[in-house]
Design an enzyme around this catalytic site. Structure first.
Site, PDB file in Angstrom:
ATOM      1  N   SER B 163       0.913  -1.288   0.005  1.00 47.21           N
ATOM      2  CA  SER B 163       0.002  -0.148  -0.046  1.00 47.21           C
ATOM      3  C   SER B 163       0.810   1.496  -0.019  1.00 47.21           C
ATOM      4  O   SER B 163       1.672   1.534  -1.122  1.00 47.21           O
ATOM      5  CB  SER B 163      -0.911  -0.033   1.254  1.00 47.21           C
ATOM      6  OG  SER B 163      -1.937   0.852   0.983  1.00 47.21           O
ATOM      7  N   ARG B 233     -11.589   6.614   9.945  1.00 49.28           N
ATOM      8  CA  ARG B 233     -10.950   5.238   9.894  1.00 49.28           C
ATOM      9  C   ARG B 233     -12.318   4.264   9.349  1.00 49.28           C
ATOM     10  O   ARG B 233     -11.833   3.278   8.564  1.00 49.28           O
ATOM     11  CB  ARG B 233     -10.649   4.914  11.139  1.00 49.28           C
ATOM     12  CG  ARG B 233     -10.264   3.577  11.479  1.00 49.28           C
ATOM     13  CD  ARG B 233      -9.136   3.237  10.661  1.00 49.28           C
ATOM     14  NE  ARG B 233      -8.483   1.989  11.131  1.00 49.28           N
ATOM     15  CZ  ARG B 233      -7.440   1.267  10.374  1.00 49.28           C
ATOM     16  NH1 ARG B 233      -6.871   1.838   9.328  1.00 49.28           N
ATOM     17  NH2 ARG B 233      -6.867   0.149  10.691  1.00 49.28           N
ATOM     18  N   ASP B 333      -8.803  -6.754  -4.406  1.00 48.20           N
ATOM     19  CA  ASP B 333      -8.260  -5.427  -3.965  1.00 48.20           C
ATOM     20  C   ASP B 333      -8.825  -4.257  -5.004  1.00 48.20           C
ATOM     21  O   ASP B 333      -8.327  -4.212  -6.133  1.00 48.20           O
ATOM     22  CB  ASP B 333      -6.694  -5.276  -3.969  1.00 48.20           C
ATOM     23  CG  ASP B 333      -6.052  -4.060  -3.204  1.00 48.20           C
ATOM     24  OD1 ASP B 333      -6.902  -2.915  -3.404  1.00 48.20           O
ATOM     25  OD2 ASP B 333      -4.920  -3.943  -3.172  1.00 48.20           O
ATOM     26  N   HIS B 366      -7.811  -5.348  -0.359  1.00 47.59           N
ATOM     27  CA  HIS B 366      -6.582  -4.914  -0.150  1.00 47.59           C
ATOM     28  C   HIS B 366      -5.927  -5.191   1.229  1.00 47.59           C
ATOM     29  O   HIS B 366      -4.823  -5.307   1.121  1.00 47.59           O
ATOM     30  CB  HIS B 366      -7.168  -3.121   0.175  1.00 47.59           C
ATOM     31  CG  HIS B 366      -5.549  -2.331   0.062  1.00 47.59           C
ATOM     32  ND1 HIS B 366      -4.659  -2.583  -0.926  1.00 47.59           N
ATOM     33  CD2 HIS B 366      -5.018  -1.589   1.008  1.00 47.59           C
ATOM     34  CE1 HIS B 366      -3.699  -1.613  -0.333  1.00 47.59           C
ATOM     35  NE2 HIS B 366      -3.756  -0.991   0.804  1.00 47.59           N
ATOM     36  N   ASP B 367      -6.593  -5.414   2.097  1.00 48.88           N
ATOM     37  CA  ASP B 367      -5.975  -5.823   3.451  1.00 48.88           C
ATOM     38  C   ASP B 367      -5.229  -7.160   3.415  1.00 48.88           C
ATOM     39  O   ASP B 367      -4.472  -7.627   4.216  1.00 48.88           O
ATOM     40  CB  ASP B 367      -7.210  -6.272   4.382  1.00 48.88           C
ATOM     41  CG  ASP B 367      -6.952  -5.106   5.591  1.00 48.88           C
ATOM     42  OD1 ASP B 367      -6.053  -4.161   5.517  1.00 48.88           O
ATOM     43  OD2 ASP B 367      -7.948  -4.957   6.551  1.00 48.88           O
TER      44      ASP B 367
END
Lengths: 212, 397
Positions: B163, B233, B333, B366-367
């Site tokens: 990232s 967040r 992602d 993405h994680d």
């Protein structure tokens, strides 16, 4: 560059790959298009000390290659070779993949642009067993090397050894520097691809091409 | 042994010193910044693992993502959770600390010990807040290069990160090609997309809309825009997941109740989960840091300095970059999709660079780069170990 050295026979490496490796000089820069699980790249790296790169369409193959320390990207020979600059490699190799490309002529031209030399191996559709199968059964041949039914095969552009040499002539400015015609067991039958015997008895052909 | 210190106090500043190493840099000569101006002296907080070999050739720099920090393989001093990349970094792991000397530093602008907006501005005696200079990915990497200098390391064996960490990896390879042997940019891009800038803007607006933000000067007033930061967040967290992963984890399941309440409580598990993510984040992160670091990502565009030609960025003199690359992306992602990695691969091919590229099949979004993805770890292990053999590094230090 040093002369090509002869690679000691290894039973666990496909014989056509060993013959391709025989055609590559030590320490060369090599791009293997359609490199599969990376067996040829690995052989070339270990035995010939080449600076090798690979391109492979299938992600399983790419992951296998990178996991064994080879430099390989996921890519399609038909569309992604244009990204590479001219003369980037000493050898560009297309092993058992030509017949699966959408535009074999275009792929060959791109390879000849990227590499000073090009090595192509492909199954010979003029092989006598293939000819007989079609003649006698009237069905598309399915052999142990070409083990697909017509409706599922990735091999969409079959050619014979005579077809391939005709294409090389047609391209112009391309010289066949070496060739090897192999039988069913990977033994070399002849190095004269122009003979009718080669096109009849060879199950696959390997060609080392060079731009004039 | 690390004893967890107290969490950030209401002003957002660490109420007691965080464990780990510190290096003061730019003391004799301040570091120039991309936005004009300069910074120095400033501090980088960092962690190291393993042993630096005699010729200092086995160092791996790990670059952290937006909300990551230097505790890559340590229990986190505030949350008490395991290091954020312990699956990848440690003894016998793909980034093997028995073989490599691993460095991970908190980025400048961060809030875990490196100089950032919560620190006191020597010119005013007050916290910088939004008087802190706007920093870029280039500035973060320039600061890391000073740290590497200070550690006496000429060339990093490898720079790796996902990232925003991947952006730093790309920046390293472009800014210091002779100082990087191998580069592993993961789930990243050579420039931040319009969609990603848009999501960051939502996060920043959430912070700035919180009355406690007080035009950035919340520390002076003993306030903390925790609600705004939590919302930022929550929005960002959605972008790190995938629809499939959210569905698999939560579906439409209800949270500790049998039926919907016809109100605005967290009826659904996914709401409760997001609220928890937001609420726990504010304990370890500073709102102004979040503004600065998201801005640095927005400004990242590797090709911009090279006439928009990404391939030019990877040219060193007349030749292609000598750095060996391995890029990895994840199929689900959508924040840094595979197409972004592929654009970098195409640019590297155009200069005949040594590059590997793998897309990992996963539904974790993405994680995934932080999660248990055995195939991904196997690829990283193979690439790093292959490069280390090529570099002539011993199996153990």
């Amino acid at each position: 560059m040093m002369d090509a050295t002869v690679i000691p026979p290894r039973t666990d490496i496909r014989s056509d790959l060993r013959r391709i490796a025989d055609m590559v000089s030590d320490g060369a820069r090599v791009l293997d298009v359609g490199c599969g699980d990376g067996d040829l790249l690995d052989l070339l790296t270990r035995v010939k000390g080449v600076d090798g790169r690979g391109m492979e369409l299938g992600m399983d193959g790419v992951r296998a290659c990178v996991s064994r320390g080879l430099s390989v990207i996921q890519g399609d020979a038909d569309t992604d070779l244009k990204e590479y600059p001219s003369d980037a490699f000493d050898y560009v190799i297309l092993s058992q993949t030509l017949q699966a490309t959408r535009d074999p002529r275009g792929v060959l031209l791109q390879m000849l642009r990227i590499g000073r030399r090009v090595i192509v191996s492909f199954p010979n559709f003029g092989y006598w067993r293939v000819r007989l199968a079609l003649l006698l059964t009237g069905r598309m041949p399915v052999t142990d090397r070409l083990g697909f039914q017509w409706w599922e095969t990735p091999n969409i552009h079959f050619c014979t050894i005579a077809d391939f040499t005709a294409l090389c002539d047609d391209l112009g400015g391309v010289r066949v520097e070496r060739s090897a015609i192999l039988d069913h067991d990977g033994r070399q039958l002849t190095s004269n691809a122009a003979s009718w015997w080669a096109n009849w008895s060879g199950e696959q052909g390997i060609f080392l091409l060079r731009r004039d | 042994m690390i004893t967890p210190p107290a969490p950030l106090d209401s002003s957002g500043a660490p109420s007691s010193a965080l464990p780990g190493r510190r290096m003061v840099l730019g003391a004799d000569r301040p570091m120039p910044l991309d936005g004009g101006g300069q910074l120095g002296p400033f501090t980088l907080a960092y962690q190291t693992y393993g042993t630096l070999n005699a010729d200092k050739s086995n160092a791996i720099l790990v670059c952290h993502a937006l909300t990551g920090d230097q505790y890559v393989a340590d229990r986190h001093p505030i949350t008490g959770k395991p290091g954020w990349w312990e699956m990848l970094v440690g003894p016998g792991r793909p980034v093997d600390t028995d073989r490599f000397f691993v460095i991970c530093s908190n980025v400048i602008g961060g809030c875990m010990g490196s100089t950032g907006p919560h620190d006191v501005n020597p010119a005013t005696g007050q916290p910088y807040a939004i008087d802190f200079p706007v920093i870029t990915i280039g500035d973060m990497v320039r600061a890391q290069a000073l740290l590497i200098d200070a550690l006496g390391i000429d060339q990093l064996f490898c720079v790796i990160g996902g990232s925003m960490g991947g952006m730093q990896v790309l920046q390293w390879a472009v800014a210091y090609p002779e100082r990087v042997f191998a580069a592993v940019p993961i789930a990243t891009a050579a420039r931040h997309s319009a969609q990603n800038i848009a999501f960051h803007e939502v996060g920043r607006q959430a912070i700035m809309a919180d009355p406690e933000w007080r035009d950035g000067a919340y520390q002076h007033a003993g306030a903390n825009p925790a609600r705004g930061l939590a919302v930022a967040r929550m929005a960002a967290h959605i972008t790190y997941l995938s629809e499939a992963a959210l569905h698999r984890k939560f579906g439409r399941n209800l949270q500790s109740r049998q039926a919907i309440t016809f109100g605005f409580d967290a009826d659904f598990q996914v709401e409760s989960y997001l609220r928890y993510q937001g609420a726990s984040f504010v304990d370890r992160f500073d709102a102004n840091s979040y503004l600065y670091i998201t801005r640095a990502m927005d400004y990242f565009d590797l090709a911009a300095e090279h006439g928009g030609q990404l391939a030019q960025a990877f040219r060193v003199g007349a030749k292609g970059t000598p750095v060996r690359f391995c890029l990895a992306s994840f199929s689900s992602d959508w924040l840094f999709p595979t197409s972004e990695s592929r654009a970098v691969v195409h640019a590297l091919n155009a200069v005949a660079a040594n590059v590997s590229f793998v897309e990992i099949e996963t539904d974790k979004g993405h994680d995934a780069f932080l999660l248990d993805e055995p195939e991904f770890h196997q690829v990283i292990r193979g690439f790093i170990s292959g490069c280390a053999d090529h570099r002539g590094l011993k199996r153990r230090v």
